[in-house]
Design an enzyme around this catalytic site. Structure first.
Site, PDB file in Angstrom:
ATOM      1  CG  HIS A 236      -2.025   0.943   1.207  1.00 15.79           C
ATOM      2  ND1 HIS A 236      -1.840   2.298   1.249  1.00 15.79           N
ATOM      3  CD2 HIS A 236      -3.365   0.748   1.129  1.00 15.79           C
ATOM      4  CE1 HIS A 236      -3.021   2.892   1.204  1.00 15.79           C
ATOM      5  NE2 HIS A 236      -3.968   1.981   1.120  1.00 15.79           N
ATOM      6  NE  ARG A 256      -3.410   7.807  -1.471  1.00 20.70           N
ATOM      7  CZ  ARG A 256      -3.304   6.570  -1.944  1.00 20.70           C
ATOM      8  NH1 ARG A 256      -3.132   6.373  -3.238  1.00 20.70           N
ATOM      9  NH2 ARG A 256      -3.387   5.532  -1.136  1.00 20.70           N
TER      10      ARG A 256
END
Ligand SMILES: Cc1cc2nc3c(=O)[nH]c(=O)nc-3n(C[C@H](O)[C@H](O)[C@H](O)COP(=O)(O)OP(=O)(O)OC[C@H]3O[C@@H](n4cnc5c(N)ncnc54)[C@H](O)[C@@H]3O)c2cc1C
Ligand code: SF4
Ligand code: SF4
Ligand code: FES
Lengths: 603, 247
Positions: A236, A256
């Site tokens: 990740h 995000r």
């Protein structure tokens, strides 16, 4: 019979994360008796940590969404080595599985017209993730738990399975110990479902809990089942990097999705510098367009920060290597900047990302509403796992099923965020359904006591040694080695070294000695887990060596491009007759015309 | 790098004692890091629970210098390291070993509370409509990570051992989440009064103070539930009116 306490269930589910719970509920609904075992307390499985959401094409936020788009997004994200049947079923069934949770009491965030709200996530073309702030996993596991406890399922908490029992080829039960007093337990079952989660603990920097030691992968392998796609590990892109003690803890992609941007030490949004060709026409040209996308503008394309995880992770690594990293070896993730755009930004961030706010405030003394975070890649998820049939989740051994992270196929070379939680529900349900069916059609098998006695002796060996190796030290050395040699960027030579290293560590494992007795003794538990970690580490390394190309979660510095031939095969691992690990490749079955067409249409 | 001394409770249901361990403290460390470091280097059989190391699973509850806390969210720099730091198990539950307690009672209590029962779906496709403002309160309660620290501090359980009669703050929050769920049609008020003995709570708010999820247990969950119970069973006027309303 043996002296150990024995329990009988039609269906035995090993693992009580989202997949195991959903499977147990389904099997129970089919009218069979169900046992559910887990290493921790109920409700504490890894699933509880999931943050961002679960992907389902419900089209509540953008009515252009449907299963076909979700299917093609999943296949593209997985770089087309996915089990296309699983990707199809997942895309079709996920919406029903999410709605079902609501009927069981889940309380998702809402749209203005009162429906389940959906958010943007990397690789998903439309806002698709049903969520509850950034604690979606908690909502999912608690809903299943609170529903499941009323369904007549027998739960065995803090019980660890150390072997599957076999009658010829068929799996007919499991051998386990309970943590409190170390007593062995026998579970006889007509069908067994593995739902044991991931393998993150094979690496030093990981978002996974201590439970993620690949037990299901290893139990299945030891029993003779096939593993597939083991080379594909998801790193990740955004784990915490500072302070050292929290390194690896996840920072949800939701940051995000809500408008957070990645910057290097020079303040550049470096994700704009490298957009893969097959995503170019889906990606924003300017920061302005990217921002509009995160705010729900249907005409805008997504910002490059929301490209697939494998790609974002490698870009971060590149920036750090090129000397443009943050002080502690990461890059900056900035959500505070949205105050330029929104009047009440701080409140908005706290509402949308409460646990992230909390996590940084408490663990790093940092206020994410005012200051950028430092982030870097962390080992997160394994796409590979137990090979299963797409419809039934049956493994290659009769009587053995698998679902959730420990099963493989749906994700191919890279998983899209949010596709795991929905995978747990869709395939947990299917595993429960088909395992119950198998149980109704078959009787209990028989097994000889020798299997059990051998395993019990194996498990207790270390207590007889006066002095020897510390299991925690071996685990640590394995984690460092895998991190260094079979991490985000791989080369043949280093991986060969890792195979040698694994051999040495296996020998050291044979020399472990333990302090204390058998009552709730973590050093003993770790010594047993190590066997599983070594099995999965070897499988990952072998498969990563064989795939001489770069694709999704596998990046080879010595073969940095994609190779069309490798796009047509999966790698399969199985225990050989002499007990050694064997690997072979197998062609991916041809996709039916109608699915091919969908992929073409969706571009 | 600094060293710190930990006094950790070692023992089982038959008894035990504090044992001292010295360990290195590095930047940003939390108590759980120190305990795991001690386990890895000096005391392999030191039992403790943990999973997420990020305050999300509610496994690592313990009493640190006498304060009920999550070990994974208690930073070393919030503690005076020039003195020994004590770490002991929760007191309201029977001890299994070292820092691990037997919390199975909590799971049994939950099973006794009537489960969620939704009204018939609002839309033909089997879905419901709810406004965000109508679920904010329930979402607050559903943040609960079942660390059971609130149970640990509640004097009714900790000091008076009323586990047989009183369900404790955690399950009052749980019941409140169900009762205030916009879709739920079940009525749990009689159970809360008679089996849960909500009346035993005398609003000391100790539970609210320790909740790592900052759930306002007393003000938002328990007091409104108490009011509903009173309305239903003790207030003659409401009761009278209700007779008519039901028709
Ligand atoms: C921090 C974080 C955030 C995430 N966020 C998201 C997200 O937003 N969206 C998304 O889709 N995915 C997300 N993921 C991924 C997702 O959470 C996991 O892939 C998923 O929860 C795995 O579920 P599972 O049911 O397969 O297994 P788990 O939840 O890992 O459960 C495994 C179970 O198996 C039991 N078990 C293991 N070994 C044994 C054994 N030997 N004997 C008995 N029991 C055993 C364990 O005790 C446990 O109960 C996230 C992951 C992490 C770490
Ligand atoms: S407020 Fe009530 S429930 Fe909470 S600690 Fe005090 S008495 Fe217990
Ligand atoms: S209400 Fe708070 S203190 Fe109580 S169990 Fe839940 S999270 Fe823990
Ligand atoms: S380890 Fe999960 S809350 Fe502390």
């Amino acid at each position: 019979m043996s002296e150990y306490q024995t329990f009988e269930h039609d269906v035995l589910v090993i693992g009580a994360g989202g997949a195991g719970l959903r499977a147990a509920i389904e099997a129970s609904a089919a009218g069979v008796s169900v046992g559910l075992v887990c290493k921790s307390l109920l409700g504490k499985a890894h699933t509880v940590m999931a943050e961002g959401g679960m992907a389902a094409a419900m089209a509540n936020v953008d009515d252009r969404d449907n299963w076909k788009v979700h299917f093609s997004d999943t296949m593209r994200g997985g770089q087309y080595v996915n089990n296309w049947r699983m990707a199809e079923l997942h895309a079709k069934e996920a919406p029903d599985r999410v709605r079902e949770l609501e009927a069981w009491g889940a309380v998702f965030d809402r749209t203005k017209d009162g429906k389940i709200l959906q958010r943007n996530f990397g690789g998903h073309r439309y806002p698709r993730l049903a969520h509850v702030g950034d604690r979606t996993g908690l909502e999912l596991i608690r809903t299943l738990q609170d529903h499941g406890i009323h369904q007549g399922i027998e739960v065995y908490m803090e019980v660890t399975v150390i072997a599957l029992l076999k009658d010829g080829e068929r799996v007919v039960g499991a051998f386990a110990y309970e943590r409190e007093h170390g007593r062995f337990r026998i579970f006889k079952a007509k069908a067994v479902i593995l739902a044991t989660g991931g393998i993150g603990r094979a690496y030093k920097i990981t978002s996974n809990s201590w439970e993620g030691t690949g037990d299901g992968h290893s139990l299945a392998y030891d029993a003779g089942a096939e593993l597939i796609d083991m080379e594909f590990i998801q790193f990740h892109p955004t784990g915490m990097v500072y302070p050292p003690s929290v390194r690896g803890i996840l920072v949800t992609e939701g940051v995000r999705g809500e408008g957070g941007v990645l910057k290097n030490s020079e303040g550049t949004r470096f994700m704009f510098d490298d957009i893969p060709d097959n995503y170019k026409d889906q990606t924003a040209d300017t920061p302005e367009e990217g921002w509009r996308y995160t705010q729900g503008d249907k005409n805008a394309r997504r910002p490059p920060e929301l490209l697939t995880r494998d790609h974002v992770a490698r870009c971060i690594r590149r920036e750090v290597k090129a000397g443009r990293g943050s002080p502690h070896g990461g890059v900056y993730l900035d959500i505070a900047w949205i105050k330029e755009k929104l009047p009440n930004a701080a409140e908005h961030i706290k509402k949308k990302l409460p646990s992230m706010y909390h996590q940084f405030k408490q663990l790093a003394d940092l206020d994410i509403t005012t200051t950028p975070m430092e982030v870097g890649p962390t080992t997160h998820y394994i796409m590979g796992g137990i090979r299963v049939d797409g419809d039934t989740q049956a493994s290659t051994l009769p009587g053995l099923f698998a679902a959730g992270e420990c099963a493989a196929g749906i994700n191919g070379a890279n998983r899209l965020g949010g596709n795991s939680l929905s995978d747990l529900l869709v395939f947990g349900k299917r595993a429960g359904e088909y395992a119950a069916k198998f149980a109704l059609e078959n009787n209990f098998g028989t097994f000889d006591n020798a299997q059990i006695e051998e395993r019990a002796r194996w498990a207790l060996e270390a207590f007889d040694r006066e002095s020897g190796e510390n299991p925690f030290a071996i685990q640590n050395d394995l984690q460092e080695m895998m991190q260094d040699l079979v991490g985000i960027v791989r080369v043949e030579e280093e991986m060969q070294q890792a195979l040698e290293g694994i051999k040495d560590l296996r020998e050291r494992r044979e020399k472990i000695s333990l302090t204390g007795n058998i009552d709730f003794n973590p050093s003993w538990h770790t010594a047993l887990d190590l066997h599983n970690l070594l099995n999965v580490s070897e499988a990952i390394t072998l498969a990563a060596i064989e795939r001489k190309e770069s694709r999704g979660g596998q990046f080879r510095d010595d073969f940095p491009s994609k190779v069309a031939e490798f796009g047509k095969v999966n790698f399969i691992i199985k225990k050989g007759a002499g007990g050694q690990m064997e690997i072979r490749s197998e062609r991916i079955p041809e996709m039916p015309e109608e699915l091919k067409q969908i992929i073409e249409e969706m571009g | 790098m600094a060293k710190a001394t930990f006094k950790i409770w070692r023992g089982n249901s038959e008894g035990g004692e504090f044992k001292s361990y010295d360990t290195e403290i590095s930047e940003g460390m939390v108590v759980l890091d120190a305990v795991l470091q001690i386990q890895g280097e000096q005391a392999g059989d030191l039992a403790c629970r943990w999973n997420c190391k990020a305050g999300k699973c509610g496994s690592c509850s313990a009493e640190i210098n006498g304060n009920p806390k999550l070990m994974c969210m208690t930073r070393m720099n919030t503690l005076p390291v020039d003195e020994p730091i004590t770490v002991e198990p929760m007191k309201a539950f029977p001890l299994k070993k070292d820092l691990v307690t037997d919390v199975s009672w909590n799971y049994e209590v939950k099973k006794r509370i009537k489960k969620f029962k939704p009204r018939t779906p609002d839309a033909p496709d089997g879905t419901w409509r709810m406004q965000q403002t109508d679920i904010d309160r329930v979402q607050e309660f559903r943040k609960c990570i079942e660390c059971f620290l609130c149970q640990d501090v509640c004097h009714v359980l900790r000091d008076h051992h009323k586990h047989e009669e009183f369900i404790g703050p955690r399950f009052l929050v749980y019941a409140a989440a169900l009762e205030m769920h916009p879709l739920d049609t079940e009525n749990r008020l009689k159970d809360l009064k008679d089996d849960g003995n909500i009346g035993y709570c005398n609003i000391t708010k100790c539970c609210t103070k320790v909740c790592p999820e900052n759930i306002t247990i007393t003000d938002n969950a328990i007091i409104p539930l108490k009011e509903r119970v009173v309305d239903e069973f003790y207030d003659p006027i409401t009761k009278f009116l209700k007779l008519f309303r039901k028709k």
